[in-house]
Design a protein around this motif. Structure first.
Motif, mmCIF file in Angstrom:
data_model
loop_
_atom_site.group_PDB
_atom_site.id
_atom_site.type_symbol
_atom_site.label_atom_id
_atom_site.label_comp_id
_atom_site.label_asym_id
_atom_site.label_seq_id
_atom_site.Cartn_x
_atom_site.Cartn_y
_atom_site.Cartn_z
ATOM 1 N N ARG A 138 48.254 11.310 49.736
ATOM 2 C CA ARG A 138 47.116 11.967 50.349
ATOM 3 C C ARG A 138 45.851 11.695 49.545
ATOM 4 O O ARG A 138 44.771 11.524 50.104
ATOM 5 N N THR A 185 46.036 9.018 58.964
ATOM 6 C CA THR A 185 45.456 10.074 58.134
ATOM 7 C C THR A 185 44.265 9.601 57.310
ATOM 8 O O THR A 185 43.836 10.290 56.378
ATOM 9 N N PRO A 207 47.369 15.564 58.369
ATOM 10 C CA PRO A 207 48.772 15.161 58.236
ATOM 11 C C PRO A 207 49.661 15.772 59.303
ATOM 12 O O PRO A 207 50.534 15.097 59.869
ATOM 13 N N SER A 243 48.293 18.601 52.197
ATOM 14 C CA SER A 243 47.615 19.041 53.416
ATOM 15 C C SER A 243 46.709 20.231 53.128
ATOM 16 O O SER A 243 47.075 21.139 52.379
ATOM 17 N N CYS A 293 41.724 18.182 58.211
ATOM 18 C CA CYS A 293 41.639 16.855 57.605
ATOM 19 C C CYS A 293 41.018 16.969 56.223
ATOM 20 O O CYS A 293 40.335 17.946 55.899
#
Length: 415
Positions: free
Chosen positions: A158, A290, A301, A335, A396
């Motif tokens: 991420r 993503t 996600p 997330s 996001c």
């Protein structure tokens, strides 16, 4: 799709939460609509959302509903992991270390692997031969870390995903592919092999012109045709490299093929697509979705997972999509999530209940910075008002001014 609502305890009634239908997710249990049940198209007074079509059915009927989180928890394992008899790679039952215990080591592994693959790709652009030994070393470090705790690596994808360089994307795909393979109980050698395939799936882009590769806006027809050639370029590069497993060339050539025959470059049918290519295609699509693209903003996600689930059996192998969800969770580590009480946090790691992860709370209900603390949703932790924490929606990267990478770089210290 639905079933009669069972008699519930006073405790579970406290868990009923009003929710905008746009925030519904597969696995939830709807106990009340914004209109009488008899005016709806549902047979029973209670709807279990088993698939995206179930979610859409409720969204067409209502603007908001009430969700029973007691039912949500009871149904979640059957809904998401049907047919799977073992806990997922992200499950607390499956790990030897907590995520925060592995994070520093995983960060070092990812940093070194990122540097190695960036250097290798640049050397290939300049005409050098691919050094398969260095690729294997980078992948082996990722495998070792994921075996200790996969959530740490998912968290790092991420952070890294904001950088769209081909090499960085390749590292993310390698890590996610290994996580999927781990959830399938593959051997260590197979984890390494699928990691190599993930790392090198886009190596053909080193032969695509910078004009096409780095274009800010949408590609025109000729540019898109050139971009699609990266699968053939990748195959040719890897076939000429003796130090890389031959299967990596097949994956580079086939990772954009689709089970319904709509993929490229050869429009292969489902049975003709290599297993590792199917795994890599899911990891590749998730990482791409993503990240902000010139033609659309990034998916959260959770929304990316919903998209993969909706396209299972068509663009992506159905069973492997379920393995992927089982591996990284409904709310993947990294997330940004908003609670029903308005507080905002970042998912730290999964628990045995995929719908109730551990979350680092960082903003209060007014959106102001708060003392950071870990809330374990699986333990029914409560806020200052005594209400059980529940995730309302996901966001996001960048929502509320939160950048997961900046949060990490500022010095994440948890546990």
């Amino acid at each position: 799709m639905s079933k009669p609502v069972r008699e519930r305890t006073q405790r579970s009634r406290k868990l009923h939460e009003k929710m905008d239908v746009k925030d519904l997710r597969v696995g939830m249990f709807v106990v009340e609509l914004d209109k009488p049940w008899e005016e709806s198209g549902f047979m029973f007074q209670g709807v279990e959302l088993k698939s995206p079509s179930d979610v859409l059915a409720v969204q067409k009927e209502c603007k908001f509903v009430w969700v029973d989180y007691d039912e949500f928890s009871l149904q979640s394992n059957d809904t998401v992991s049907a047919g799977l008899s073992t806990p997922g790679a992200g499950s607390i039952l499956d790990k030897e270390l907590q995520m925060e215990e592995e994070l520093d080591a995983a960060t070092e592994v990812h940093t070194l692997a990122s540097q190695a693959i960036s250097t290798l790709f640049e050397e290939i652009r300049l005409g050098a031969e691919l050094d398969g030994t260095k690729v294997k070393q980078a992948v082996n470090g990722c495998v070792d870390s994921i075996l200790r705790n996969p959530d740490a690596s998912v968290w790092l994808t991420r952070i890294q995903a904001k950088n769209q360089a081909t090499a960085q994307h390749s590292l993310n795909v390698a890590a996610l592919s290994i996580v999927i393979a781990k959830s399938m109980s593959m051997t260590n050698r197979e984890l390494e092999d699928v990691g190599v395939c993930g790392m090198l799936h886009d190596v053909g882009k080193t032969s695509v012109s910078d004009e096409v590769l780095n274009k800010v806006g949408p590609l025109d027809e000729a540019q898109w045709a050139e971009m699609r050639k990266h699968t053939r370029y990748g195959r040719d590069i890897l076939l000429s490299t003796k130090t890389v497993m031959s299967g990596a060339a097949d994956v580079a050539h086939s990772h954009h093929e689709r089970p319904d025959g709509s993929g490229y470059p050869r429009k292969l049918d489902d049975d003709s697509i290599p297993l590792y290519a199917k795994i890599v295609s899911i990891a590749e699509a998730y990482d791409t979705m993503t990240v902000n693209q010139p033609y659309r903003p990034a998916f959260s996600p959770s929304d990316a997972i919903q998209e993969l689930y909706a396209k299972r059996g068509k663009q992506f192998d159905e069973e492997l999509v379920i393995h992927f969800i089982d591996a990284i969770g409904i709310f993947p580590p990294g997330s940004i999530v908003e609670m029903f009480n308005g507080e905002v946090g970042i998912v730290l790691s999964n628990t045995s209940d995929k719908l109730r992860p551990r979350v680092i709370m960082i903003l209060d209900a007014l959106g102001e910075p708060a003392a950071q603390r870990i809330v374990d949703l699986s333990q029914m932790d409560t806020d200052n008002e005594g209400n059980i924490y529940q995730i309302k929606t996901t966001h996001c990267d960048g929502a509320y001014g939160i950048d997961v990478g900046d949060f990490q770089r500022a010095g994440l210290r948890v546990g």
